[in-house]
Scaffold this active site. Structure first.
Site, short mmCIF file in Angstrom:
data_model
loop_
_atom_site.label_atom_id
_atom_site.label_comp_id
_atom_site.label_asym_id
_atom_site.label_seq_id
_atom_site.Cartn_x
_atom_site.Cartn_y
_atom_site.Cartn_z
N LYS A 234 96.32 34.02 31.49
CA LYS A 234 95.69 35.29 31.12
C LYS A 234 94.25 35.29 31.63
O LYS A 234 93.49 34.37 31.37
CB LYS A 234 95.72 35.47 29.61
CG LYS A 234 94.97 36.70 29.10
CD LYS A 234 94.94 36.72 27.58
CE LYS A 234 94.01 37.83 27.07
NZ LYS A 234 93.88 37.80 25.59
N ASP A 239 86.87 41.26 26.96
CA ASP A 239 87.78 42.06 26.15
C ASP A 239 87.00 42.78 25.06
O ASP A 239 86.62 42.19 24.05
CB ASP A 239 88.85 41.16 25.52
CG ASP A 239 89.85 41.96 24.69
OD1 ASP A 239 89.90 43.20 24.86
OD2 ASP A 239 90.57 41.35 23.89
N LYS A 246 86.95 46.24 19.32
CA LYS A 246 86.66 45.11 18.44
C LYS A 246 85.35 45.34 17.69
O LYS A 246 84.52 46.17 18.08
CB LYS A 246 86.52 43.82 19.26
CG LYS A 246 87.77 43.32 19.92
CD LYS A 246 87.47 42.05 20.73
CE LYS A 246 88.69 41.52 21.44
NZ LYS A 246 89.67 40.93 20.51
N ASP A 257 87.95 35.15 27.41
CA ASP A 257 89.33 35.64 27.30
C ASP A 257 90.12 35.41 28.60
O ASP A 257 91.28 35.81 28.70
CB ASP A 257 89.33 37.12 26.92
CG ASP A 257 90.56 37.51 26.10
OD1 ASP A 257 91.17 36.60 25.51
OD2 ASP A 257 90.88 38.70 26.03
N ASP A 316 93.92 46.48 21.90
CA ASP A 316 93.35 45.14 21.79
C ASP A 316 94.43 44.06 21.87
O ASP A 316 94.14 42.88 21.75
CB ASP A 316 92.58 45.01 20.47
CG ASP A 316 91.69 43.78 20.44
OD1 ASP A 316 91.32 43.29 21.54
OD2 ASP A 316 91.38 43.29 19.35
N GLU A 318 96.04 43.43 24.67
CA GLU A 318 96.16 43.67 26.11
C GLU A 318 96.69 42.47 26.88
O GLU A 318 97.30 42.62 27.94
CB GLU A 318 94.80 44.09 26.67
CG GLU A 318 93.83 42.99 27.04
CD GLU A 318 93.40 42.11 25.86
OE1 GLU A 318 93.10 40.93 26.08
OE2 GLU A 318 93.36 42.63 24.72
N ARG A 320 99.11 40.33 26.45
CA ARG A 320 100.56 40.24 26.65
C ARG A 320 101.05 41.24 27.70
O ARG A 320 102.06 41.02 28.35
CB ARG A 320 101.28 40.44 25.32
CG ARG A 320 101.12 41.80 24.70
CD ARG A 320 101.44 41.80 23.22
NE ARG A 320 100.41 41.09 22.47
CZ ARG A 320 100.46 40.90 21.14
NH1 ARG A 320 101.50 41.34 20.45
NH2 ARG A 320 99.49 40.26 20.53
#
Length: 472
Positions: A234, A239, A246, A257, A316, A318, A320
């Site tokens: 990933k 993010d 968030k 991230d 949030d 994202e 996956r």
């Protein structure tokens, strides 16, 4: 990286370090000095504990006692890291009585403990460290493997620690290309713009950012390789949570991230440095999850590389979505024997397992066991979690093939079940590592330095070493 050398003799002009086992006794016998040191070592039980023994009128002028705990790899690694931090960087050091089988762990600890982020103010160690071993020529490969491993972790930490004001998808892709260019057996392809037409998850997640998304494919196919391992990482360079934004504290460490992508890159390059006879393809979906007029919305339906659709009600969640595209591409185009994905995917990882342990998901017992063994050897902890089929009910959607972010609990488990949807029936050897928690350390401890930990690089490299030694 500062030099570490193997020698069979002591030099009075260097600081001596005496490794102390959990019993408080010396792990070696160094003559007259041994009794003095043994007396000072009473009660030393913790791996990584340091005691300083000044000797201003003697040679050597200073002796350090370093706890190695039970004398296992973890103990030697902790001792090495503690020595790196306890001794000034310009002070030459010798570590006494090192068994040959402890060289790799000790050297890894020295280098990992000596890590400093490349833009940091503190200067890293420059003086050499000598390891006094019975026979310097007995296993020189251990030191070389330790250096490759530490270099991989340093790279993963550097990439993850880089602020997102600099680190956008293009910057990260260029860093990867630059690192790969130093290896003649590694190639890199970058897909962007129209080339991402089928990568609907990646385009959706990166759509609101002024920095467009891209997919980096790093390949290494050495002659004679019998196994093909695909590593997916990933790569969200920042993010914000998107429209499902968030909190401020929740964004504080979101520059990391992309730690999964960093670990995958580092391990792939490490496999090249070790000349491992295993084919590796690294897939790195890179995007910034931003807020803007082009942001994907809760309730949107996204079409992935494999043609299936996902309903997303939480922007949030994202990670996956971009992993789903990469997994679908791997299955359709790469004919892998094994797929392993790494992701800072869910806060549920930390809730379930705390700050140091990753969650491992796999239906393949052999693969799960191999990854757990690699992690244990490398000093990175993971715990195998269930993949209950009855939880797939949570993924049902009335308007798409699946729901990507259901509101039920068991967040890490449901996220793993979602990723499994993109493997079809073609790949049985798949594992997912949710390493959101151990990818960051709030404090310096043992072989970790505060900040990005580079988690996963060590485990993957150890795993690839075992794959290269196994027949197909």
């Amino acid at each position: 990286m500062f030099p570490i050398r193997l020698t069979d003799h002591l030099d009075d002009n260097r600081t001596w370090v005496a490794p102390i086992a959990v019993s408080g006794s010396l792990s070696h016998d160094e003559g007259e000095l041994a009794a003095e040191i043994a007396a000072l070592a009473d009660g030393m039980e913790k791996a990584g504990e340091i005691r300083i023994f000044p000797r201003p009128l003697c040679r050597p002028a200073k002796v350090l006692l370093a706890g190695i705990g039970a004398g296992d790899d973890a103990g030697w690694r902790a001792a090495g890291a503690a020595v790196s931090r306890a001794v000034p960087g310009d002070e030459p050091v010798q570590i006494m009585g090192v068994p040959t089988d402890a060289v790799r762990a000790l050297a890894e600890g020295l280098w990992l403990g000596g890590y400093r982020y490349r833009d940091g103010r503190e200067e890293p160690r420059s003086a050499a460290v000598d390891l006094v071993v019975p026979d310097p020529d007995e296993d020189p490969a251990s030191l070389a493997r330790a250096q490759v491993t530490a270099r991989a972790v340093w790279l993963a930490r550097d990439l993850a620690n880089t602020p997102s004001s600099l680190k956008n998808p293009d910057w990260l892709a260029e860093e990867i290309v630059g690192a790969a260019a130093k290896r003649t057996d590694v190639t890199v392809r970058i897909r962007s713009g129209a080339e991402l037409e089928r990568f609907g998850g990646l385009r959706a997640v990166g759509g609101a950012s002024v920095f467009p998304p891209c997919l980096v494919e790093m390949s290494r196919h050495p002659a004679g390789a019998t196994r093909h391992v695909v590593l997916v990482g990933k790569g969200i360079t920042f993010d914000s949570g998107g429209i499902s934004i968030k909190t401020r504290p929740g964004m504080k460490t979101m520059k990391i991230d992309m730690a999964g992508a960093a670990a995958v890159v580092a391990a792939t390059l490490g496999a090249s440095d070790l000349n491992l006879p295993v084919r590796v393809t690294a897939l790195l979906p890179l995007a910034e999850n931003a807020v803007g007029a082009d942001a994907y919305r809760p309730g949107d339906v996204i079409t992935h590389y494999d043609g299936t659709t996902s309903e997303s009600t939480n922007s949030d969640a994202e990670g996956r979505l971009v992993l789903a595209d990469a997994l679908g591409y791997a299955v359709a185009e790469l004919d892998p024997d094994v797929i392993v994905d790494l992701a800072t995917l869910t806060g549920a990882n930390a809730i379930a397992l705390g700050p140091r342990i990753a969650a491992l998901f796999s239906h393949d017992d052999e693969l799960a066991g191999a990854l757990q063994a690699a992690g244990a050897s490398a000093g990175e902890a993971m715990w195998r979690m269930p993949l209950p089929d009855d939880y797939c009910e949570y993924l049902r959607s009335e308007i798409a093939d699946r729901h990507s972010s259901p509101a039920q609990g068991a967040g890490a488990v449901v996220a793993a079940l979602y990723l499994r949807e993109f493997l079809g029936d073609q790949v049985s050897a798949w594992a997912h590592l949710d390493m959101a928690a151990p990818s960051w350390a709030d404090e310096t401890d043992l072989d970790l330095t505060r900040g990005a930990t580079g988690w996963g690089a060590r485990t993957l490299l150890r795993y690839l070493e075992t794959v290269s030694a196994s027949p197909r």
